[in-house]
Scaffold this active site. Structure first.
Site, PDB file in Angstrom:
ATOM      1  N   VAL A 282      -5.867   2.373  -6.388  1.00  0.00           N
ATOM      2  CA  VAL A 282      -6.192   3.577  -5.329  1.00  0.00           C
ATOM      3  C   VAL A 282      -5.499   4.641  -5.825  1.00  0.00           C
ATOM      4  O   VAL A 282      -4.432   3.590  -6.732  1.00  0.00           O
ATOM      5  CB  VAL A 282      -5.991   2.424  -3.912  1.00  0.00           C
ATOM      6  CG1 VAL A 282      -5.532   4.436  -3.652  1.00  0.00           C
ATOM      7  CG2 VAL A 282      -6.237   1.768  -3.940  1.00  0.00           C
TER       8      VAL A 282
ATOM      9  N   ASP B  96     -11.534  -4.102  14.857  1.00  0.00           N
ATOM     10  CA  ASP B  96     -10.438  -4.749  14.219  1.00  0.00           C
ATOM     11  C   ASP B  96      -9.262  -3.997  14.643  1.00  0.00           C
ATOM     12  O   ASP B  96      -8.502  -4.485  13.609  1.00  0.00           O
ATOM     13  CB  ASP B  96     -11.184  -5.575  12.019  1.00  0.00           C
ATOM     14  CG  ASP B  96     -10.089  -6.033  11.705  1.00  0.00           C
ATOM     15  OD1 ASP B  96      -9.461  -6.833  12.722  1.00  0.00           O
ATOM     16  OD2 ASP B  96      -9.944  -6.168  10.690  1.00  0.00           O
TER      17      ASP B  96
ATOM     18  N   LYS C 170     -10.425   5.032  -4.195  1.00  0.00           N
ATOM     19  CA  LYS C 170     -10.363   4.026  -4.268  1.00  0.00           C
ATOM     20  C   LYS C 170     -11.444   4.052  -4.805  1.00  0.00           C
ATOM     21  O   LYS C 170     -12.853   4.528  -4.464  1.00  0.00           O
ATOM     22  CB  LYS C 170     -10.950   3.605  -2.344  1.00  0.00           C
ATOM     23  CG  LYS C 170     -10.350   2.547  -2.455  1.00  0.00           C
ATOM     24  CD  LYS C 170     -10.793   1.716  -0.680  1.00  0.00           C
ATOM     25  CE  LYS C 170      -9.895   0.081  -1.340  1.00  0.00           C
ATOM     26  NZ  LYS C 170      -9.464  -0.209   0.291  1.00  0.00           N
TER      27      LYS C 170
ATOM     28  N   ILE D  27      -1.780   3.780  -6.612  1.00  0.00           N
ATOM     29  CA  ILE D  27      -0.435   3.844  -5.077  1.00  0.00           C
ATOM     30  C   ILE D  27      -0.328   2.528  -5.019  1.00  0.00           C
ATOM     31  O   ILE D  27      -0.257   2.258  -3.677  1.00  0.00           O
ATOM     32  CB  ILE D  27      -0.341   5.088  -4.759  1.00  0.00           C
ATOM     33  CG1 ILE D  27      -2.395   5.670  -4.359  1.00  0.00           C
ATOM     34  CG2 ILE D  27      -0.978   6.311  -5.924  1.00  0.00           C
ATOM     35  CD1 ILE D  27      -2.891   6.486  -3.367  1.00  0.00           C
ATOM     36  N   GLY D  28      -1.935   1.646  -5.299  1.00  0.00           N
ATOM     37  CA  GLY D  28      -2.456   0.786  -4.118  1.00  0.00           C
ATOM     38  C   GLY D  28      -3.435  -0.472  -5.576  1.00  0.00           C
ATOM     39  O   GLY D  28      -3.778   0.226  -6.611  1.00  0.00           O
ATOM     40  N   LYS D  29      -3.816  -2.007  -5.483  1.00  0.00           N
ATOM     41  CA  LYS D  29      -3.952  -2.052  -6.085  1.00  0.00           C
ATOM     42  C   LYS D  29      -4.806  -3.508  -5.540  1.00  0.00           C
ATOM     43  O   LYS D  29      -3.773  -4.024  -4.188  1.00  0.00           O
ATOM     44  CB  LYS D  29      -3.455  -2.626  -7.026  1.00  0.00           C
ATOM     45  CG  LYS D  29      -2.182  -3.261  -7.588  1.00  0.00           C
ATOM     46  CD  LYS D  29      -1.534  -3.744  -8.409  1.00  0.00           C
ATOM     47  CE  LYS D  29      -0.187  -4.887  -8.661  1.00  0.00           C
ATOM     48  NZ  LYS D  29       0.462  -4.767  -9.683  1.00  0.00           N
TER      49      LYS D  29
END
Length: 576
Positions: free
Chosen positions: A168, A278, A183, A160-162
């Site tokens: 991820v 942050d 992750k 679902i993510g990179k």
């Protein structure tokens, strides 16, 4: 060969040791050539070992990044129609038919025993007990230390993510069906990055301290020989940045709800002496689509404990969202307070209320200078439609002096937050339940009605304001495409360590575990590609040593950063 208690797994208790509050204790059976009864006590920071019937702790293990545990179970119950065949010892592991796939498991087998080990030793300490006791130890260990193993404990559905250093995956823990965002990244890639391991330990330590519905949850950390896997809360509602970028007009009640959730999360964080450093639109996420109430604070790559003698990153954050006492630092040994987060959140609040950034510069340098000056134009006509209660809260949050700035807890007491829709029902029910207290809050219903009326007016006027003047936020471009600045006085640590380096969503992959690739394998492929890469490839620094002598000032700077990392690591050991 089993490890004896006199070996390096357990540490001798120092003379000045002070035991913290006991979370759980039980008598267990130590496994080995000879089995012995031992008493284990878990506190917030240690595992304490007592000899049988002993009054004083015999040895200890710190609950920190160097200590691991591993679960050994009985054979699992498989789903119907799943067949396994025996194999020979010489059969390659990937082709062995008797290795059960996670998707074929119906239920896991009982826990047989738990193994404790440390990073610096191949030796270990095994123990067993009844199932309920072992399950409790397993739960408590999972909250504090890394668990060895990963592949047989999760069903991995899709990527679902990179990012450059991490991928991820959507995965489900076989043990209880809990879905997570896993992750995954290579240890070699992280540890090769400057202060990579220190940043990793810092971030995991901090996330393990936090447990709040408005803070992204770290369930557990899993570890293999070459890789690390963070089991994170699955957040599917996107970023606040996306909502602002799409020019979605938020209502007064929605802004109240977002701010209440964020302040609640910050109050919890600050009560643990942790500051985020942050906070910005990109690091504010939602658990569910179209659910404003599900807001959470994410990305703790720059977070730190307030009371450390020196910070791993001192002047850090994203220009346009940094507190003045942080962005104006010249002495990198300076420390400061968690109210810096309130200023950052105040700048987010400014965008929510007006649709415009507090520092509307059109270049990186301009935004940095405006941020340093910390002069927000509160006389701007954009505030004409803002409810007075919200305007007063905003000014208190954007107070340049940290000593005069309000805390998260104090901000929660402002009427704009306290009398938001989510709290009105609680206030009403409390009043109905105790007639004697009704007079203690004179005019409460009238004040609530006034805020609601002002909110309705704000919604109508803001729709007209933003429709006639579309949002053009230079700070959006600045946070996405910050340029490198040669002037050291304006340089900021903006990039988080590689463990939480930005990942971007990717198209849904087929629902098959064949899509999962070990991060260590990905890193090896990257190294192979880099051997043929052009000299200008920025990733070469992870596989090749510099051929030219670095300037002396760069060497001194690296030595200083290395010393800072060591100091932070030593200070962190006092927290864990």
């Amino acid at each position: 060969m089993q490890q004896s208690e006199q070996g390096p797994v357990w540490q001798i208790i120092p003379k000045d040791f002070v035991q913290s509050k006991v979370k759980f204790e039980a008598t267990v059976t130590k496994l080995g050539k000879k089995q012995h009864q031992r008493h284990l006590v878990i506190t917030d920071k240690h595992i304490l070992l007592f000899k049988e019937n002993g009054k004083f702790a015999h040895k200890l293990l710190p609950l920190d990044f160097s200590t691991r545990f591993e679960i050994f179970r009985d054979a699992p119950t498989l789903k119907a129609n799943v067949q396994t065949k025996k194999s020979t010892p010489n059969t390659p592991h990937t082709n062995r038919p008797d290795v059960v796939k996670p998707e074929d498991i119906q239920t896991l087998g009982d826990i047989l025993h738990i193994r404790l080990s440390v990073e610096s030793s191949e030796k270990y300490w095994d123990f067993t007990s009844d199932q309920e006791t072992l399950k409790t130890f397993r739960k408590l260990f999972g909250q504090k230390i890394n668990q060895m193993g990963f592949h047989h404990m999760f069903k991995v559905f899709k990527k679902i993510g990179k990012g450059n250093f991490a991928s991820v995956y959507l995965a489900e823990r076989v043990e209880d069906g809990q879905q997570m965002a896993i992750k995954a990244f290579s240890k070699n890639a992280v540890y090769a990055e400057e202060n990579g391991k220190e940043g990793l330990i810092n971030e995991i330590t901090i996330m393990r301290e936090l447990d709040h519905p408005n803070i992204m949850k770290l369930y557990e950390v899993y570890e293999t020989q070459n890789s690390l896997y963070m089991g994170l809360e699955l957040l599917q509602g996107g970023q606040l940045y996306d909502i602002i970028k799409k020019k979605v007009i938020l209502t007064n009640k929605q802004i109240q709800s977002i701010m209440k959730g964020l302040l609640d999360g910050l109050a919890h964080m600050h009560s643990k002496n942790i500051m985020h450093r942050d906070l910005k639109l990109e690091n504010i996420l939602f658990k569910e689509q179209n659910d404003i109430n599900s807001v959470v604070i994410a990305d703790f790559g720059l977070a730190t404990f307030v009371n450390l003698p020196v910070y791993l990153y001192c002047r850090c954050g994203t220009p346009g969202f940094v507190a003045p006492e942080v962005i104006n630092i010249t002495d990198m040994s300076t420390t400061y307070d968690s109210v810096c987060d309130i200023y950052s959140l105040g700048l987010v609040f400014h965008i929510l209320l007006t649709g415009k950034p507090g520092f509307p510069g059109r270049s990186y340098n301009t935004i940095v200078q405006q941020n340093k000056d910390a002069k927000v134009n509160f006389k701007s006509p954009v505030f004409d439609v803002v409810p007075p209660q919200a305007f007063e809260l905003l000014k208190q949050m954007l107070e340049p002096s940290p000593k005069k700035r309000i805390t998260a807890k104090q901000a929660m007491e402002f009427e704009f937050i306290y009398l938001c829709e989510g709290n009105q029902q609680n206030v009403s029910s409390e009043d109905d339940g105790n007639i004697g207290e009704v007079d203690d809050k004179p005019g409460l219903n009238a004040r609530i009605q006034k805020i609601n009326d002002q909110g309705a007016t704000f919604d109508m006027l803001r729709i007209n304001q933003l429709t006639n003047s579309p949002l053009k936020s230079p700070v959006m471009q600045a946070t996405n495409k910050m340029k490198e600045v040669q002037n050291k006085d304006q340089q900021m640590i903006m990039r988080t360590p590689v463990i939480t380096g930005r990942t971007v969503g990717c198209e849904d992959s087929p629902n098959t575990t064949n899509q999962f690739v070990s991060p260590s394998v990905q890193f090896k492929k990257l190294q192979q590609n880099q051997q043929q890469a052009p000299t200008g490839n920025v990733l070469l620094k992870y596989t090749q040593k510099p051929q030219q002598q670095q300037p002396k000032d760069n060497e001194d700077e690296k030595k200083e950063q290395s010393n800072v990392a060591k100091s932070v690591k030593a200070a962190l050991s006092k927290h864990i």
